[in-house]
Design a protein around this motif. Structure first.
Motif, short mmCIF file in Angstrom:
data_model
loop_
_atom_site.label_atom_id
_atom_site.label_comp_id
_atom_site.label_asym_id
_atom_site.label_seq_id
_atom_site.Cartn_x
_atom_site.Cartn_y
_atom_site.Cartn_z
N HIS A 168 0.83 -1.21 0.00
CA HIS A 168 0.00 0.00 0.00
C HIS A 168 0.87 1.26 0.00
N ARG A 169 1.94 1.20 0.77
CA ARG A 169 2.81 2.38 0.88
C ARG A 169 3.42 2.75 -0.47
N LEU A 170 3.56 1.80 -1.34
CA LEU A 170 4.14 2.06 -2.65
C LEU A 170 3.23 2.90 -3.54
N GLU A 171 1.93 2.86 -3.25
CA GLU A 171 0.98 3.51 -4.18
C GLU A 171 1.31 3.09 -5.61
N MET A 172 1.33 1.79 -5.82
CA MET A 172 1.75 1.26 -7.13
C MET A 172 0.85 1.74 -8.26
N THR A 173 1.48 2.08 -9.37
CA THR A 173 0.70 2.38 -10.57
C THR A 173 0.30 1.05 -11.22
N GLU A 174 -0.55 1.11 -12.24
CA GLU A 174 -0.96 -0.11 -12.94
C GLU A 174 0.27 -0.85 -13.48
N GLN A 175 1.17 -0.07 -14.09
CA GLN A 175 2.37 -0.69 -14.65
C GLN A 175 3.19 -1.37 -13.55
N GLU A 176 3.28 -0.74 -12.41
CA GLU A 176 4.09 -1.30 -11.34
C GLU A 176 3.46 -2.59 -10.81
N VAL A 177 2.14 -2.63 -10.71
CA VAL A 177 1.48 -3.87 -10.28
C VAL A 177 1.81 -4.97 -11.28
N ARG A 178 1.70 -4.64 -12.55
CA ARG A 178 1.99 -5.65 -13.58
C ARG A 178 3.43 -6.13 -13.47
N THR A 179 4.37 -5.19 -13.26
CA THR A 179 5.79 -5.55 -13.16
C THR A 179 6.03 -6.48 -11.98
N LEU A 180 5.50 -6.10 -10.82
CA LEU A 180 5.76 -6.90 -9.62
C LEU A 180 5.07 -8.25 -9.71
N ARG A 181 3.85 -8.21 -10.24
CA ARG A 181 3.12 -9.47 -10.39
C ARG A 181 3.89 -10.42 -11.32
N GLY A 182 4.45 -9.82 -12.40
CA GLY A 182 5.22 -10.63 -13.34
C GLY A 182 6.48 -11.19 -12.71
N ALA A 183 7.13 -10.38 -11.85
CA ALA A 183 8.35 -10.83 -11.20
C ALA A 183 8.04 -12.00 -10.26
N ILE A 184 6.95 -11.87 -9.52
CA ILE A 184 6.57 -12.93 -8.59
C ILE A 184 6.20 -14.20 -9.36
N ARG A 185 5.50 -14.03 -10.47
CA ARG A 185 5.13 -15.20 -11.26
C ARG A 185 6.37 -15.89 -11.82
N ALA A 186 7.33 -15.06 -12.28
CA ALA A 186 8.56 -15.64 -12.83
C ALA A 186 9.30 -16.43 -11.77
N LEU A 187 9.35 -15.88 -10.56
CA LEU A 187 10.01 -16.59 -9.47
C LEU A 187 9.29 -17.89 -9.18
N ALA A 188 7.95 -17.81 -9.08
CA ALA A 188 7.16 -18.99 -8.73
C ALA A 188 7.23 -20.05 -9.83
N GLU A 189 7.09 -19.62 -11.07
CA GLU A 189 7.07 -20.59 -12.17
C GLU A 189 8.45 -21.11 -12.46
N GLY A 190 9.44 -20.28 -12.30
CA GLY A 190 10.82 -20.72 -12.43
C GLY A 190 11.07 -21.84 -11.45
N ARG A 191 10.52 -21.67 -10.27
CA ARG A 191 10.67 -22.69 -9.26
C ARG A 191 9.93 -23.96 -9.67
N ARG A 192 8.71 -23.75 -10.18
CA ARG A 192 7.93 -24.92 -10.57
C ARG A 192 8.60 -25.65 -11.73
N LEU A 193 9.22 -24.87 -12.61
CA LEU A 193 9.88 -25.51 -13.76
C LEU A 193 11.09 -26.32 -13.31
N ARG A 194 11.72 -25.82 -12.26
CA ARG A 194 12.94 -26.50 -11.82
C ARG A 194 12.61 -27.79 -11.05
N LYS A 195 11.36 -27.95 -10.61
CA LYS A 195 11.01 -29.18 -9.87
C LYS A 195 11.36 -30.39 -10.74
N PRO A 196 11.95 -31.38 -10.06
CA PRO A 196 12.33 -32.60 -10.82
C PRO A 196 11.08 -33.28 -11.42
#
Lengths: 244, 244
Positions: free
Chosen positions: A216-244
């Motif tokens: 909330h403190r960030l007062e994220m813009t739409e673009q910033e939400v998309r950026t952060l959401r994408g970063a989190i997804r990349a981290l999560a999916e990168g992890r899922r992809l690495r699962k044996p």
């Protein structure tokens, strides 16, 4: 004549006159008066120091005496570093420019006297002025050079005249994202963190709220939400992809 | 650490570092940090330009990178003249120093980055800062030199830190004279002017009031009433003595 006029009394170095012209131009001033410049006028050394502000030098008016230089003005400030035993109002640069602005607004001519590099203004010259400007400096290191004194006064003038406008104000090119986008983002983060058991069960409500506070403190813009959401997804999916 | 720290990034000329030290000392600042000065450090040329503020130079701390220079601080401003496409808050010098003052008051360390003489700060260096300071200059003549930029920021700091205290405030050493002394002075003037038929009969009430207005505006001290009264008496008696 709707801006203050800078008046140098017996300035010695051409370079200083040039730097004064530059300082004036930085802050939208252009009317310069010179009383008996010590080494004559015009002087070559002034132009290079003026660094582009040659219009100020070229428009500079010459006078033999302070009295003549201020004759057509309605109100004159004298800049002094030391108290002169005169019963005059003493202004800091900002209130002085406020006073100047009010007078200029009613059509008065306002000038500001600056003295010689080494010795400043003589008491008789100060006595020709209506009021004094002095600078709020540390008494242990109180001397400002001529161009710096003009710079500070001109700066205070410009701030008032422009209402504090800045060349750019950066920041928020876009508004904060709509609340639904942000809430949906929280849902997404919390789901991903839950999926990796990030939250100890008993701490989950508190940690969830703390994390929402951060975002909330960030007062994220739409673009910033998309950026952060994408970063989190990349981290999560990168992890899922690495699962044996 | 209760005052802002000035940080110069790859300053080139020793003379500029000296003038920065002087500008800081003018306004009560003394903590200077230098990131990779281009021509090494210490440098002789700095001392003469520092004009007495050698304590600032001697206390200057050296760092190899901006990151190291700001590591222990809690909030950092970067001074830039041009917009950098970064979503940072942009401050004018005065609001920036107000922000700095609030943070310093709670024990935070606050630094201000100033860039290279020719090229300023790099975008990556700006991205290490929390916020931007830019100067309210005329876009047609926008460049301030390094020492001037430090001067303006330090000046705004000092004004806030000292509540605008001036080295002297001149003016009223004595209070205005008691009303009876002033009214008695009016009686005296009016009697002397009457004695020389100064007032046309029909205009006397108006002229009398107008003249009282003039003297009221002076807010004369006791000494001033005595001085003016004496001058009027000398004029009047000199005239009387000259009568054949």
């Amino acid at each position: 004549m709707n801006r203050p006029i800078i008046i140098l009394v017996e300035p010695q170095l051409a370079e200083n006159i040039g730097m004064v012209a530059r300082a004036m131009a930085n802050f939208g001033l252009s009317e310069l008066r010179l009383v008996s410049p010590r080494n004559g006028w015009p002087k070559k050394g002034a132009h290079s120091a003026a660094s582009g502000a040659t219009h100020v030098l070229e428009g500079a008016k010459l006078y033999d005496t302070v009295r003549e230089a201020i004759a057509d003005l309605n109100f004159v400030f004298a800049t002094t570093a030391r108290e002169r035993g005169q019963m005059k109002r003493v202004f800091a640069p900002e209130p002085a420019m406020k006073e100047a602005q009010q007078r200029l607004g009613t059509g008065q001519g306002v000038g500001i006297l600056f003295g010689r590099e080494r010795t400043g203004l003589e008491n008789d010259e100060v006595s020709l002025a209506d009021a004094i400007i002095t600078f709020p400096v540390d008494p242990k290191f109180s001397s400002l050079n001529l161009a710096q004194a003009v710079l500070l006064v001109s700066y205070e003038w410009y701030k008032l005249a422009t209402g504090g406008a800045l060349p750019f104000d950066g920041g928020r090119q876009s508004p904060p994202a709509p609340r639904e986008m942000v809430t949906s983002f929280f849902d997404y983060i919390e789901a991903e963190l839950d999926a990796v058991n990030f939250y100890p069960e008993d701490k989950k409500p508190t940690m969830t709220r703390n994390m929402r506070d951060i975002f909330h403190r960030l007062e994220m813009t739409e673009q910033e939400v998309r950026t952060l959401r994408g970063a989190i997804r990349a981290l999560a999916e990168g992890r899922r992809l690495r699962k044996p």
